[in-house]
Design an enzyme around this catalytic site. Structure first.
Site, PDB file in Angstrom:
ATOM      1  N   LYS A 261       0.827  -1.214   0.000  1.00  0.00           N
ATOM      2  CA  LYS A 261       0.000   0.000   0.000  1.00  0.00           C
ATOM      3  C   LYS A 261       0.868   1.273   0.000  1.00  0.00           C
ATOM      4  CE  LYS A 261      -3.445  -0.404   2.680  1.00  0.00           C
ATOM      5  NZ  LYS A 261      -4.270  -0.477   3.911  1.00  0.00           N
TER       6      LYS A 261
ATOM      7  N   LYS B 219       2.158  -4.336  10.928  1.00  0.00           N
ATOM      8  CA  LYS B 219       0.826  -4.348  11.531  1.00  0.00           C
ATOM      9  C   LYS B 219       0.929  -4.941  12.921  1.00  0.00           C
ATOM     10  CE  LYS B 219      -3.326  -3.167  10.133  1.00  0.00           C
ATOM     11  NZ  LYS B 219      -3.658  -2.146   9.132  1.00  0.00           N
TER      12      LYS B 219
ATOM     13  N   ASP C 135      -6.342   1.013  13.783  1.00  0.00           N
ATOM     14  CA  ASP C 135      -6.996   0.062  12.872  1.00  0.00           C
ATOM     15  C   ASP C 135      -8.307  -0.326  13.547  1.00  0.00           C
ATOM     16  OD1 ASP C 135      -6.558  -1.533  10.298  1.00  0.00           O
ATOM     17  OD2 ASP C 135      -7.094  -3.118  11.678  1.00  0.00           O
TER      18      ASP C 135
ATOM     19  N   THR D   7      -9.208   8.014   5.227  1.00  0.00           N
ATOM     20  CA  THR D   7      -9.355   6.735   4.522  1.00  0.00           C
ATOM     21  C   THR D   7     -10.649   6.727   3.708  1.00  0.00           C
ATOM     22  OG1 THR D   7      -8.109   5.685   6.289  1.00  0.00           O
ATOM     23  CG2 THR D   7      -9.293   4.231   4.787  1.00  0.00           C
TER      24      THR D   7
ATOM     25  N   SER E 133      -1.453   9.895   7.213  1.00  0.00           N
ATOM     26  CA  SER E 133      -0.562   9.534   8.328  1.00  0.00           C
ATOM     27  C   SER E 133       0.859   9.994   8.019  1.00  0.00           C
ATOM     28  CB  SER E 133      -0.551   8.018   8.540  1.00  0.00           C
ATOM     29  OG  SER E 133      -1.615   7.639   9.367  1.00  0.00           O
TER      30      SER E 133
HETATM   31  P1  NAD Z   1     -13.806   0.221  12.788  1.00  0.00           P
HETATM   32  O1  NAD Z   1     -13.541  -0.626  13.961  1.00  0.00           O
HETATM   33  O2  NAD Z   1     -13.969   1.686  12.957  1.00  0.00           O
HETATM   34  O3  NAD Z   1     -15.109  -0.319  12.007  1.00  0.00           O
HETATM   35  C1  NAD Z   1     -15.275  -1.621  11.582  1.00  0.00           C
HETATM   36  C2  NAD Z   1     -16.725  -1.756  11.161  1.00  0.00           C
HETATM   37  O4  NAD Z   1     -16.944  -3.032  10.550  1.00  0.00           O
HETATM   38  C3  NAD Z   1     -17.707  -1.678  12.327  1.00  0.00           C
HETATM   39  O5  NAD Z   1     -18.855  -0.953  11.920  1.00  0.00           O
HETATM   40  C4  NAD Z   1     -18.064  -3.138  12.572  1.00  0.00           C
HETATM   41  O6  NAD Z   1     -19.303  -3.305  13.204  1.00  0.00           O
HETATM   42  C5  NAD Z   1     -18.092  -3.623  11.149  1.00  0.00           C
HETATM   43  N1  NAD Z   1     -18.017  -5.070  11.002  1.00  0.00           N
HETATM   44  C6  NAD Z   1     -17.194  -5.930  11.611  1.00  0.00           C
HETATM   45  N2  NAD Z   1     -17.478  -7.177  11.205  1.00  0.00           N
HETATM   46  C7  NAD Z   1     -18.473  -7.083  10.308  1.00  0.00           C
HETATM   47  C8  NAD Z   1     -19.202  -8.021   9.535  1.00  0.00           C
HETATM   48  N3  NAD Z   1     -18.942  -9.324   9.607  1.00  0.00           N
HETATM   49  N4  NAD Z   1     -20.175  -7.568   8.708  1.00  0.00           N
HETATM   50  C9  NAD Z   1     -20.458  -6.240   8.626  1.00  0.00           C
HETATM   51  N5  NAD Z   1     -19.811  -5.315   9.342  1.00  0.00           N
HETATM   52  C10 NAD Z   1     -18.839  -5.737  10.172  1.00  0.00           C
HETATM   53  O7  NAD Z   1     -12.633  -0.108  11.758  1.00  0.00           O
HETATM   54  P2  NAD Z   1     -12.155   0.753  10.519  1.00  0.00           P
HETATM   55  O8  NAD Z   1     -11.004   1.557  10.942  1.00  0.00           O
HETATM   56  O9  NAD Z   1     -13.330   1.367   9.865  1.00  0.00           O
HETATM   57  O10 NAD Z   1     -11.552  -0.416   9.596  1.00  0.00           O
HETATM   58  C11 NAD Z   1     -12.381  -1.159   8.717  1.00  0.00           C
HETATM   59  C12 NAD Z   1     -11.499  -1.829   7.691  1.00  0.00           C
HETATM   60  O11 NAD Z   1     -10.749  -0.824   6.989  1.00  0.00           O
HETATM   61  C13 NAD Z   1     -10.462  -2.796   8.244  1.00  0.00           C
HETATM   62  O12 NAD Z   1     -10.253  -3.827   7.295  1.00  0.00           O
HETATM   63  C14 NAD Z   1      -9.212  -1.931   8.345  1.00  0.00           C
HETATM   64  O13 NAD Z   1      -8.029  -2.711   8.337  1.00  0.00           O
HETATM   65  C15 NAD Z   1      -9.364  -1.109   7.088  1.00  0.00           C
HETATM   66  N6  NAD Z   1      -8.608   0.151   7.057  1.00  0.00           N
HETATM   67  C16 NAD Z   1      -8.799   1.108   8.020  1.00  0.00           C
HETATM   68  C17 NAD Z   1      -8.105   2.316   7.929  1.00  0.00           C
HETATM   69  C18 NAD Z   1      -8.338   3.445   8.886  1.00  0.00           C
HETATM   70  O14 NAD Z   1      -7.757   4.521   8.685  1.00  0.00           O
HETATM   71  N7  NAD Z   1      -9.165   3.285   9.904  1.00  0.00           N
HETATM   72  C19 NAD Z   1      -7.177   2.501   6.890  1.00  0.00           C
HETATM   73  C20 NAD Z   1      -7.034   1.514   5.929  1.00  0.00           C
HETATM   74  C21 NAD Z   1      -7.757   0.332   6.022  1.00  0.00           C
END
Ligand code: NAD
Length: 425
Positions: A103, A115, A155, A199, A359
């Site tokens: 990435k 990670k 994350d 993001t 970031s």
């Molecule tokens: P978060 O904890 O804020 O949110 C995760 C969301 O996914 C929650 O609403 C949760 O209820 C939902 N969820 C979990 N399991 C689920 C399922 N089985 N079905 C439907 N919804 C489900 O996390 P986030 O930061 O939003 O991260 C989400 C994804 O994005 C992850 O894969 C993370 O690695 C990726 N990501 C996050 C960032 C960031 O800046 N936060 C950056 C790049 C990638």
């Protein structure tokens, strides 16, 4: 077997690291990647495990497991979030670390990939327990982390508060205030304006670029967003602002469908007043998460977790465009099915790179002491995302391959140069 035990077992049986290797293999073959570089990329460069005894509020001690995986430092210090989850395991963290390497290279950021994860259920822990656990983890990883070594970020289930505890604990252990050791901090501790939305905003920018290439008009398109945390809710908000109709949203507690469009502001307000979940929201009809993925929409944005689009549901997916806000939501088998159908998939290592881009701006601001306005951050981040999109799009045209494989090829080309010019023992 209890549901949560079964879900944990299913998660352990999935191996996102293998999914990463499958894509790496295809890209390496197409671009004729140097075989030594290929061998280096196949393994994480460092894997640190820790066990952390933490005093819980009831006076008892609970022992938690934590990990930090550094996949590569070929292009710079390693960068990657820390995930708190019941399901987090070594394979998952290894895959997530490798995706960070790719990435950062796709986004042209001078970082490697890492990670971290702690196996815990934060929804059942008090703020005090979370603070003690975060400090214990920082203590265990104090010699792994470093402004020029390895820089954590939020994350799943971690955010500015956890980052503030890491900065504080790290600064105490090392002496001297070191905000640049993590990103995603609160603004008053050196966080960057625009980081919390970066993001989701980047997912929107990548989506708009892809829609323009595909001749899709946002004002005439419908979207479904899986996951309503940081990435999902902000993506949905920005989609709505661009004229897309969001007909479905979900989180791990519920999924809702509304053919007239879900009011995203209302959904966010509801979630914020409802312990962070959308269960009970009245703005749509209750559906299952599985139904959400196969709805008749133009754009599908999986923004929750890994392995959601698999060989079991890929053939049923109707979206023309899938934009991966989450890391690893599509398995390799599903990719083949989707590509045969002509579905365009904008891969995680491109689509959700807006977060690590800002970031990187945050880290630069901490080091220089010069801070940007939110407008400056957004303008710069939008430009970087567009550039990354076009680099990958052009690579995909050149090699006649999918956007995912093209993103790997673009990243590996840069990493290969880094490894070759630095050399090794
Ligand atoms: P978060 O904890 O804020 O949110 C995760 C969301 O996914 C929650 O609403 C949760 O209820 C939902 N969820 C979990 N399991 C689920 C399922 N089985 N079905 C439907 N919804 C489900 O996390 P986030 O930061 O939003 O991260 C989400 C994804 O994005 C992850 O894969 C993370 O690695 C990726 N990501 C996050 C960032 C960031 O800046 N936060 C950056 C790049 C990638």
């Amino acid at each position: 077997m209890a549901d949560s035990k079964k879900a944990k077992q299913n998660h352990e049986e999935e191996n996102p690291f293998e999914e990463m290797i499958k894509r790496l293999d295809v890209a390496a073959k197409i671009m004729k990647l140097d075989s030594e570089v290929y061998e280096i990329m196949k393994k994480p460069s460092k894997l640190v495990y820790c066990s952390m005894p933490v005093k819980m509020d009831n006076g008892k001690t609970k022992v938690f497991e934590g990990f930090r995986v550094v996949h590569s430092t070929a292009l710079g210090p390693s960068k990657g979030g820390v995930r708190y989850s019941t399901y987090v395991n070594e394979n998952e963290v290894m895959a997530l670390a490798a995706w960070m390497t790719f990435k950062c290279a796709v986004a042209d950021i001078p970082y490697g990939g890492a990670k971290g994860g702690i196996t815990c259920d934060p929804s059942t822990m008090s703020k005090g327990e979370l603070e003690r656990l975060t400090r214990a983890y920082t203590n265990a990883m104090v010699d792994v982390f470093g402004v020029d070594k390895d820089i954590p970020a939020p994350d799943m289930n971690t955010g500015p508060q956890e980052m503030a505890w890491i900065v504080d604990e790290y600064s105490k252990l090392k002496g001297g205030f070191t905000p640049g050791v993590v990103t995603g901090k609160p603004i008053h501790l050196g966080g960057s304006l625009g980081r919390s939305e970066a993001t989701g905003r980047g997912v929107m920018t990548a989506t708009m670029e892809a829609m323009a290439k595909m001749g899709l008009n946002p004002a005439k398109c419908r979207a479904a967003v899986q996951g309503f945390g940081n990435v999902g809710s902000i993506t949905a908000k920005h989609y709505e602002a661009k004229g897309l109709k969001i007909v479905a949203i979900s989180d791990h507690t519920a999924a809702f469908y509304n053919p007239d469009g879900i009011d995203i502001d209302k959904a966010i307000k509801y979630r914020n007043s409802n312990k962070g979940v959308i269960k009970g929201f009245k703005g749509g009809k209750l559906i299952s998460n599985e139904e959400l993925l196969t709805l008749n929409v133009d754009v599908l944005a999986p923004c929750a977790m890994e392995n959601q689009i698999t060989d079991e549901n890929a053939a049923k997916i109707k979206a023309k465009l899938i934009v991966e806000g989450a890391n690893g939501p599509t398995t390799d088998e599903a990719d083949h099915i989707l590509s045969k159908k002509g579905t365009v998939v904008i891969p995680d290592i491109l689509a959700n790179g807006g977060g690590v881009t800002v970031s990187y701006f945050e880290w630069g601001q901490n080091r220089s002491g010069l801070y940007m306005t939110e407008d400056e951050v957004n303008t710069k981040a939008d430009h970087w995302m567009k550039q990354a999109f076009h680099n990958v799009w052009n690579t995909s045209v050149k090699h006649k391959t999918t956007m995912r494989i093209a993103a790997y090829i673009y990243a590996l080309g840069k990493i290969e140069l880094g490894i070759k010019s630095r050399g090794h023992y």
